[in-house]
Scaffold this motif. Structure first.
Motif, short mmCIF file in Angstrom:
data_model
loop_
_atom_site.label_atom_id
_atom_site.label_comp_id
_atom_site.label_asym_id
_atom_site.label_seq_id
_atom_site.Cartn_x
_atom_site.Cartn_y
_atom_site.Cartn_z
N ARG A 177 8.22 -10.30 7.34
CA ARG A 177 7.10 -9.63 6.68
C ARG A 177 7.26 -8.12 6.78
O ARG A 177 6.85 -7.37 5.89
N LYS A 179 10.02 -6.56 6.58
CA LYS A 179 10.97 -6.17 5.53
C LYS A 179 10.23 -5.92 4.22
O LYS A 179 10.50 -4.95 3.52
N ARG A 180 9.28 -6.77 3.91
CA ARG A 180 8.51 -6.60 2.66
C ARG A 180 7.66 -5.34 2.71
O ARG A 180 7.51 -4.64 1.72
N CYS A 181 7.09 -5.07 3.88
CA CYS A 181 6.31 -3.83 4.02
C CYS A 181 7.19 -2.60 3.84
O CYS A 181 6.82 -1.62 3.19
N GLU A 183 9.93 -2.45 2.13
CA GLU A 183 10.31 -2.36 0.72
C GLU A 183 9.22 -1.67 -0.09
O GLU A 183 9.49 -0.88 -1.00
N GLN A 184 7.95 -1.97 0.24
CA GLN A 184 6.85 -1.32 -0.46
C GLN A 184 6.79 0.17 -0.12
O GLN A 184 6.49 1.00 -0.98
#
Length: 525
Positions: A177, A179-181, A183-184
């Motif tokens: 999770r 990693k997704r943060c 990326e944003q």
């Protein structure tokens, strides 16, 4: 009687020898007498004028004030004003009018002497146009300097966000999770970097790669993306009559087209409408320049003209004066620099924009770009190929701690030895001690106390063959003004990701980039 006739003949000779037009008219404006100069200037015969009233040849806006002027004339006996007459062929004539109340053949009348001041008015208009253009240029220049400075500082700040996010992403699992943060965060920083590039574009400092372009081919290539960017009730018609080549940056000119077409689409709102995109070649001379509302600087000569027109809501003069201001918009949802970025790009191409518009009738934007007269040359700052050589250590010189940390972490992760310096003096001392080890210097262009240029010259004095990559929150165009293209390896635009730096260093050292670096993409607009 003979004396009376002689006196009358003398008066007529005097009357007709005057260069100024002279009229005698009654209180209704009916012409009772006129001289030869009046006939010649207005294009009517004496007989035609004696059947007319003065307001018959007054321009409409001037004729409307006849009764008011007459009332003041009767009260003061003498009166002076400026107005506009229309000759028989419709030509406007600016006049300076002096009037006096007289008695003419037993009735009250007005003697009006009218001097042609058309040339003077034209000169005044040209001076005012020039003054307006100078003020506009000064405004653009001052706002451009401010925008460029903000973009530079903003890019340095983004280095800490974008660079560290890119490094952190390498250390977390793909399904995390976090990693997704990250990326944003990286995506938001990238959008901020794009906005910073728009500010550089407005300042005329965007990164340009000039080459010879066929303008018609460029517009045809851009047509699909332009069609996708407009409202569903709008369509584009193309009139590509011109066959012009120019020296320009293709991606930046596509942004100009996109910005103008989007602006035309927004002028229609939810209504149906046609946007016309035209091309032509036009020879610009002094008289044409004086007659047009032009933003930017043009010289006499042949220019390619890109014209985008609509018949939407249109603009008044107040809006026209502000449409190129950064962040100015008439739309609630407006954001970004819009037309401000467009004028910046055009100025960066040594061109100009003219605007004509009327409320309720639509607008026309014309972009003037110097036509190419010779084969294109490579951009002054195009990267040059390095001769094959062994790897060496990398010296990173920057006064921003975030830049040093991101660069050091990324390069060391890729297996490079890294030295860092936060000032020009520290870099020279460090390079003097490790001159044989350092294979490449990443040099910040703007640093306090000792500038990038001064540091560059000092490094070259220690070892003439040292390879240098110049980096900055300003643009490649700024670097071209400070460094000769044959003296530097390349230019690195801030903000950059660690993997982009590694990919550049790997190319210069001519070894394959690590997998992370090979995923690098260009995020510049």
């Amino acid at each position: 009687m003979d004396e009376s006739h002689s006196e009358l003949a003398w008066l007529r000779t005097l009357l007709h020898s005057m260069e100024d037009a002279l009229f005698v008219h009654d209180l209704d404006g009916r012409i009772l007498e006129c001289n030869n100069a009046a006939c010649a200037r207005m294009g009517y015969t004496r007989e035609e004028l004696l059947r007319m009233r003065t307001h018959d040849f007054d321009a409409p806006e001037f004729a409307a004030g006849f009764q008011e002027r007459l009332s003041e004339q009767l009260a003061k006996k003498r009166y002076r004003c400026e107005g506009v007459h229309l000759a028989k062929d419709g030509t406007p004539i600016h006049v300076d009018i002096h009037t006096t109340m007289i008695d003419f053949l037993g009735q009250p009348a007005v003697l009006a002497v009218m001097r042609d001041i058309t040339d003077r008015k034209r000169a005044e208009t040209e001076r005012e146009t020039l003054r307006t253009r100078v003020l506009q240029a000064e405004k653009l220049e001052s706002l451009g300097v401010m925008a460029g400075g903000i973009a530079h500082d903003f890019n340095n700040l983004l280095m800490g966000v974008l660079g560290n996010a890119s490094i952190a992403m390498l250390d977390v699992p793909e399904d995390s999770r976090v990693k997704r943060c990250l990326e944003q965060i990286e995506s938001a920083a990238q959008r901020a970097a794009n906005l910073s590039q728009q500010m550089l574009a407005y300042s005329g400092r965007a990164t340009f790669t000039f080459k010879r372009l066929d303008l018609r081919h460029l517009v045809q290539k851009a047509a699909p993306s332009l069609a996708a960017s407009i409202g569903k009730h709008h369509r584009i018609e193309y009139r590509l009559d011109g066959d012009a080549s120019i020296h320009a940056d293709e991606s930046q000119l596509r942004q100009v087209l996109s910005g103008l077409v989007a602006n035309a689409s927004e002028a229609y709102g939810d209504n149906e409408g046609v946007i016309t995109v035209s091309l032509r070649v036009e020879h610009i001379d002094h008289d044409m320049l004086a007659a047009r509302h032009i933003v930017g600087t043009l010289t006499d000569g042949t220019h390619a003209v890109i014209e985008v027109s609509d018949s939407g809501c249109g603009m008044d003069e107040r809006l026209i004066e502000r449409i190129f201001d950064p962040f100015f918009t008439t739309k609630f949802t407006g954001r970004g620099l819009g037309l401000a970025a467009v004028i910046g790009i055009v100025r960066g191409h040594r061109g100009a924009i003219s605007v004509s518009s009327a409320v309720g009738k639509g607008s026309t934007f014309r972009v003037y770009l110097p036509a190419a007269v010779s084969k294109a040359v490579e951009a002054a700052t195009a990267p040059r190929k390095s001769a094959p050589s062994a790897d060496g250590a990398v010296l990173v010189v920057d006064d921003e701690e975030a830049v040093i940390n991101v660069s050091k972490h990324g390069l060391e992760r890729a297996g490079y030895t890294v030295f860092t310096a936060s000032s020009g003096k520290e870099a020279i001392d460090l390079f003097g001690a490790h001159a044989d080890e350092v294979g490449l210097v990443i040099l910040d262009m703007t640093m306090p106390r000792m500038s990038g240029e001064e540091t560059f010259r000092a490094l070259k004095a220690v070892r003439d063959d040292v390879r240098v990559v110049v980096s900055s929150g300003y643009s490649r165009a700024d670097a071209a003004l400070r460094f000769d293209s044959d003296q530097i390896e390349d230019f690195l635009q801030k903000p950059y990701r660690a993997r982009e730096l590694v990919a550049l260093v790997s190319r210069i050292f001519q070894r394959p980039a690590p997998v992370e670096a090979s995923r690098s993409t260009d995020f510049q607009i």
